[in-house]
Scaffold this active site. Structure first.
Site, PDB file in Angstrom:
ATOM      1  N   TRP A  49      -5.239   2.083   0.266  1.00  0.00           N
ATOM      2  CA  TRP A  49      -5.351   1.332  -1.166  1.00  0.00           C
ATOM      3  C   TRP A  49      -5.620  -0.070  -0.718  1.00  0.00           C
ATOM      4  CZ3 TRP A  49      -6.563   4.863  -3.959  1.00  0.00           C
ATOM      5  CH2 TRP A  49      -5.631   6.094  -4.094  1.00  0.00           C
ATOM      6  N   ASP A  50      -5.052  -0.787   0.551  1.00  0.00           N
ATOM      7  CA  ASP A  50      -5.269  -1.876   1.038  1.00  0.00           C
ATOM      8  C   ASP A  50      -6.609  -2.115   1.182  1.00  0.00           C
ATOM      9  OD1 ASP A  50      -2.762  -3.081   0.929  1.00  0.00           O
ATOM     10  OD2 ASP A  50      -2.394  -2.482   2.932  1.00  0.00           O
ATOM     11  N   PHE A  51      -7.517  -1.274   1.959  1.00  0.00           N
ATOM     12  CA  PHE A  51      -8.574  -1.421   2.366  1.00  0.00           C
ATOM     13  C   PHE A  51      -9.796  -1.191   1.216  1.00  0.00           C
ATOM     14  CE2 PHE A  51      -7.207  -0.427   6.523  1.00  0.00           C
ATOM     15  CZ  PHE A  51      -7.706  -1.601   6.970  1.00  0.00           C
ATOM     16  N   ASP A  59       0.992  -1.188  -0.138  1.00  0.00           N
ATOM     17  CA  ASP A  59      -0.018  -0.027  -0.122  1.00  0.00           C
ATOM     18  C   ASP A  59       1.045   1.203   0.034  1.00  0.00           C
ATOM     19  OD1 ASP A  59      -1.234   2.252   1.645  1.00  0.00           O
ATOM     20  OD2 ASP A  59      -2.952   1.045   0.852  1.00  0.00           O
ATOM     21  N   GLY A 106      -9.264  -4.553  -0.805  1.00  0.00           N
ATOM     22  CA  GLY A 106     -10.264  -5.645   0.006  1.00  0.00           C
ATOM     23  C   GLY A 106     -11.844  -5.525  -0.338  1.00  0.00           C
TER      24      GLY A 106
END
Length: 400
Positions: free
Chosen positions: A157-159, A130, A162
């Site tokens: 960006w990770d979330f 991220d 997801g």
């Protein structure tokens, strides 16, 4: 939690944030999510923040409502068990390499309608996180002041990946239900990042203008919004994002005459023109500062609320956790006393509210290997004797 995805089973082989979030969101809506880890925990099992024993609060909260299977994935027999489990369940979320032992084409040889959702770094398989994805799409160049890049601490960006992954998985499941076809969905973090930037209009902005936008500190791009300090030292973010709020702001601060003076001096009109207000933000902010400086935070909040202007004081997380709306009286949180860390605290459940359904409280995360025996018997039909052999030989692990 809500029971909307009953009947959907998902194997999750993942670590860190993006891929586990896919399983978490599905589990919060009732899917049976089977998290498979190395015996003793994977590479994110002790990820900070941790308690004094080293139990990860991050792992604990990203894996709520899931079942846990522990296998020795360094051994061929452990990997073969995982492949069989994936093929039996038929749906996989992972961030393991696209060409590894969980490659989609290999899984599909034993399960033609196999669905794989794979979080990646770059589309070509190169590694990205991220924080590196955020760096390459330019957002640290917009934050703060001066010439140095400023990272933010939220792995956004990770979330987003997801959440998009959970959406893409359900879309693939719907397609399989309608057509019988499986397939692989690849989610590179860098594509999620640059695609989101493009959706916000920033790619078009740069192509049109030929340059990036300037750093604005805490100001909001394209509208009237910034932080201000009250007489009692409270820093408040105020945003007037539409005409109604703009007119409300003028009334709340009693600055109509001063703003009219700017309009006359600059030969402009701010009414119904958010862009013009933004272009003259420095002059507007100076007027706002002068009006806000003598007011306490309570006085300012009362005035802004009366006029429907959006505002919020800057808080630390401990301060935010004293807020009834955010935390102490928020039905999204429910006391969880059976966390693997042994620490009891209110945990977040599903973010969505469905008024027509009863909200179930957040479920605890599993212990590593807590459901190994149950899943191997239920999904693979292994006998108790065979499961005992796998445990005795160290191929499968159970909670200790």
């Amino acid at each position: 939690m809500y029971q909307l995805l009953n009947g959907l089973s998902l194997v999750e082989v993942s670590s860190f944030v993006a891929s586990p979030t896919i399983g978490l969101y599905c589990a919060q809506f009732g899917a049976d999510v089977i998290r498979v880890d190395q015996i003793g925990g994977g590479q994110d099992f002790r990820r900070w923040p941790v308690n004094e024993r080293g139990d990860s609060f991050s792992w604990e909260n990203l894996n709520r409502a899931k079942r846990s299977v522990a296998l020795d994935l360094t051994k061929p027999e452990g990997r073969e068990l995982l492949v069989r489990l994936c093929q039996q369940v038929g749906t996989l979320a992972t961030n393991l390499p696209a060409k590894g032992f969980l490659a989609h084409d290999k899984l599909a040889q034993g399960r033609p309608d196999m669905i794989s959702v794979r979080v990646m770094g770059w589309p070509d398989g190169a590694i990205a996180l991220d924080y590196t994805a955020n760096a390459v799409v330019g957002y640290p160049a917009l934050t703060g002041h001066g010439d140095e890049p400023v990272n933010h601490s939220l792995p956004a960006w990770d979330f987003i990946t997801g959440a998009y992954g959970a959406f893409a998985l359900l879309a693939a499941v719907q397609r399989r239900t309608a057509t019988g076809l499986g397939g692989e969905v690849r989610l590179p973090l860098t594509d999620i990042a640059i695609g989101t930037v493009a959706n916000l209009g920033r790619v078009a902005e740069v192509l049109y203008s030929g340059h990036d936008r300037p750093r604005l500190g805490n100001a909001v791009y394209g509208t009237v919004g910034r932080d201000f300090v009250t007489a009692d030292g409270v820093r408040v973010m105020i945003v007037a994002i539409n005409e109604r709020q703009w007119q409300g702001l003028l009334r709340a601060l009693d600055i109509g005459a001063a703003i009219a003076g700017i309009e006359t001096r600059e030969s402009v009109c701010f009414a119904e023109n958010d862009g013009m207000r933004y272009a003259h933000r420095d002059a507007i902010f100076a007027v706002m500062e002068a009006a806000i400086a003598p007011l306490s935070h309570a006085e300012l909040a009362e005035r802004l609320d009366a006029q429907g202007v959006t505002h919020g004081p800057y808080k630390t997380l401990p301060q935010a956790m004293e807020d009834d709306r955010l935390f102490t009286a928020n039905p999204m949180f429910a006391q969880c006393d059976s966390n693997p860390s042994g620490f009891a605290y209110p945990a977040a459940g599903a973010f969505a509210t469905i008024p027509q359904m009863e909200r179930a409280p957040a479920a605890p995360a599993p212990l590593n290997g807590q459901h190994t025996e149950q899943v191997l018997a239920e999904k693979l039909g292994l006998s108790s004797g065979e499961i005992a052999r796998l445990i005795d030989t160290g191929i499968a692990g159970v909670a200790q």
